[in-house]
Write a protein that holds these residues in place. Sequence first.
Motif, PDB file in Angstrom:
ATOM      1  N   LYS A  36       0.017   4.496  -4.148  1.00  0.00           N
ATOM      2  CA  LYS A  36      -1.434   4.497  -4.238  1.00  0.00           C
ATOM      3  C   LYS A  36      -1.966   3.661  -5.393  1.00  0.00           C
ATOM      4  CE  LYS A  36      -1.930   8.956  -1.924  1.00  0.00           C
ATOM      5  NZ  LYS A  36      -2.468  10.316  -1.991  1.00  0.00           N
TER       6      LYS A  36
ATOM      7  N   ASN B 172      -2.814  -0.947  -5.518  1.00  0.00           N
ATOM      8  CA  ASN B 172      -4.068  -1.660  -5.279  1.00  0.00           C
ATOM      9  C   ASN B 172      -5.210  -0.965  -6.028  1.00  0.00           C
ATOM     10  OD1 ASN B 172      -3.477  -3.832  -3.263  1.00  0.00           O
ATOM     11  ND2 ASN B 172      -2.746  -2.081  -2.065  1.00  0.00           N
TER      12      ASN B 172
ATOM     13  N   THR C 147       0.799  -1.221   0.000  1.00  0.00           N
ATOM     14  CA  THR C 147       0.000   0.000   0.000  1.00  0.00           C
ATOM     15  C   THR C 147       0.833   1.273   0.000  1.00  0.00           C
ATOM     16  OG1 THR C 147      -0.133   0.013   2.398  1.00  0.00           O
ATOM     17  CG2 THR C 147      -1.864  -1.161   1.205  1.00  0.00           C
TER      18      THR C 147
ATOM     19  N   TRP D 204      -8.098   0.444  -5.375  1.00  0.00           N
ATOM     20  CA  TRP D 204      -8.828   0.878  -4.190  1.00  0.00           C
ATOM     21  C   TRP D 204     -10.329   1.017  -4.446  1.00  0.00           C
ATOM     22  CZ3 TRP D 204      -6.709   0.276   0.253  1.00  0.00           C
ATOM     23  CH2 TRP D 204      -5.320   0.302   0.365  1.00  0.00           C
TER      24      TRP D 204
ATOM     25  N   ASN E 276     -12.340   6.383  -1.807  1.00  0.00           N
ATOM     26  CA  ASN E 276     -12.949   5.643  -2.906  1.00  0.00           C
ATOM     27  C   ASN E 276     -14.359   5.155  -2.572  1.00  0.00           C
ATOM     28  OD1 ASN E 276     -10.942   5.072  -5.348  1.00  0.00           O
ATOM     29  ND2 ASN E 276      -9.748   5.188  -3.443  1.00  0.00           N
TER      30      ASN E 276
ATOM     31  N   GLN F 119      -7.409   5.713   1.676  1.00  0.00           N
ATOM     32  CA  GLN F 119      -7.755   5.281   0.328  1.00  0.00           C
ATOM     33  C   GLN F 119      -9.156   4.685   0.255  1.00  0.00           C
ATOM     34  OE1 GLN F 119      -6.180   5.691  -2.584  1.00  0.00           O
ATOM     35  NE2 GLN F 119      -4.713   6.972  -1.477  1.00  0.00           N
ATOM     36  N   LEU F 120      -9.538   3.902   1.257  1.00  0.00           N
ATOM     37  CA  LEU F 120     -10.873   3.303   1.242  1.00  0.00           C
ATOM     38  C   LEU F 120     -11.959   4.376   1.337  1.00  0.00           C
ATOM     39  CD1 LEU F 120     -10.352   0.145   3.488  1.00  0.00           C
ATOM     40  CD2 LEU F 120     -10.644   0.210   1.002  1.00  0.00           C
TER      41      LEU F 120
END
Length: 476
Positions: free
Chosen positions: A372, A375, A369, A377, A406, A402-403
Motif C-alpha cells: 500500500k 504509491n 500496487t 494514493w 483516499n 485505495q483510490l
Amino acid sequence: MSNSSSFFALFANLQDRPVLLVGAGVVAERKALALLKAGARIKVVAQNLSEQFLCWLEEEKIDYLGADFYPEQMLSVYLAVAATDDEALNQRVYLAAEAQSKFCNVVDSPKHCSYITPAVIDRHPLQIAISSGGTAPVLARLWRERIESQLPQHIGKVASFVEKWRDEVREKINTLAKRRYFWEEIFRGPLSGTIEVGDEERAAQIMRDTLLQAQTKQQQKQLGEVVLVGAGPGDAGLLTLKGLQAIQAADVVLYDALVSPEVLELVRRDADRVNVGKRAGAHHVIQDKTNRLMVKLAKEGKRVVRLKGGDPFVFGRGGEEAQVLVKEGIPFRVVPGISAALGATAYAGIPLTHREHAHSAILISGHGTEEKDENDWQALAKTEQTLVVYMGSMKSATIQEQLIANGRDVNTPVAIISRGTTEQQEVVIGKLSELGVLATKAPRPALIVIGEVVSLQQELAWFQQAEETQDEFLTV
C-alpha cells in the motif's frame, strides 16, 4: 476478413518451357505477349486464330495444336492458361490441369486458378509484382501505377551492372550478413546516379573502393549495435518510420509478447526472431537472460533490434536495458514508439486531458500496487486528473480500494481497454466502484483509465464506429 485463397508469391522461369494457351482472342493475346517476353514456348489451342496469332505462327513463335482441346495436350506442358469466353471449356482445362498437377490460370475466374499473374512493374531484370489474389485486380493495377511513378527508369541498369560483381563480392566477403551490409552501402551510395549518367568506369571504381573497405573491415573485430524500438500499441500503422527502417535492417529481433503479429510481419524476412516475452512470476530471470543475449549478439557484430510494445521508456524496461549496454560499451539507439496510454486511449475515444475534465494525466504500473505504501494514493486520488494504469488487471481491486479510501468518488468513470488499437479492441465502461470486477473479466492485455474524461468515450469513440460504417458500406 476475406474468404479468398492465400497465394504464395513466386517468380517462374519459363525460358524454353512449353506452356499451353487455350484461346486466341484479344485477352489471349495479352497473355501470349507476357509469356513470349518470358521466353516460353507457347502451344495454342483455338477454334480461330486472330491476326496477331497468325503472325506469330508464321514467325514460328508459337505452335498451333488445333481447334479442339484434349486433356492429353496437358502432359508435356509446364503450365496452362485458359482464355476463352466458353466457361465450360475453361473449366475442362482447369480440371485437366488439376488432374495432372499442372498450374493453371483461367482468365477472370479466380476460383479456377491454381496460379495468378500479378500486376508487374518491369525494370528488367528488376521486377516488382503486386497482387490482390484475384479479388481486386483494378486495385492492384492502381498500386502498380503509383509505385511505377516512384521507381527510376534506370534501376534495371543498376541491377544488371552489379550482377557482374556478385561472384567477386561473394569470394572476398565471407559471410552472408557482411555481404548484405556491403550491398546496402552500395545501393544507398552514389552508384545509382553514376550509372544513370552512363559513367560505368566511375561506377566500377566505386565498387572496387567499397569492396576494399569491406575487406578491411571484416579483418577487424566489429561491434554490432542495439536499437531499442517502440512497436506501438498494436496497429502496425502506428509503427514509426524509423522503427520500420530499424526492423528492416536488423539481423536479429528480440521481441516482447505485446508486439502484435502485424508489426512482426514487417520484420525483414531473413532476420532471426527471438520471442523474449515475459511470464508472470519470472520477470527478473527472463530479463537477465534477455540482457545477456542482447549483449552477446551485439558483440558478435550483429544488428540487434530490441522490439517492445508501446514505447521502450514507458514501463518497457528500456532504461534498464540501455544501462546494460552502456556498461558493456555497446553502441545503441532508441526509437520511441506510441505508448498504450496515448494510442489505446485515442482509439477508444478517450482524451487524456480536457479543459473541462482533466488538467493532468498520471501513468502508473499496476505491478507497483502490491504494497500500500508503494504509491502516493492520496495524490493519485485527486480529481481533475486522469489516471492510466498499465498491467493493472490483476491488482484492480487494490487500486479501486485505495483510490476510494483516499477520497476518489465511487462514481468516477473508468474504462478498461483490451487489445487497444487492434481489430480485436474492446472497451468496457463503468464506475470506480466496479473496477475490480470489470477489469478481472476483461481480455488481456488491458489498460485501465480512471477519470472524468472517460465520460466522453461514447461521444468521441470513432474506431469501432468507423469499422461498422465501412462494413455497412461494403454490404450495400
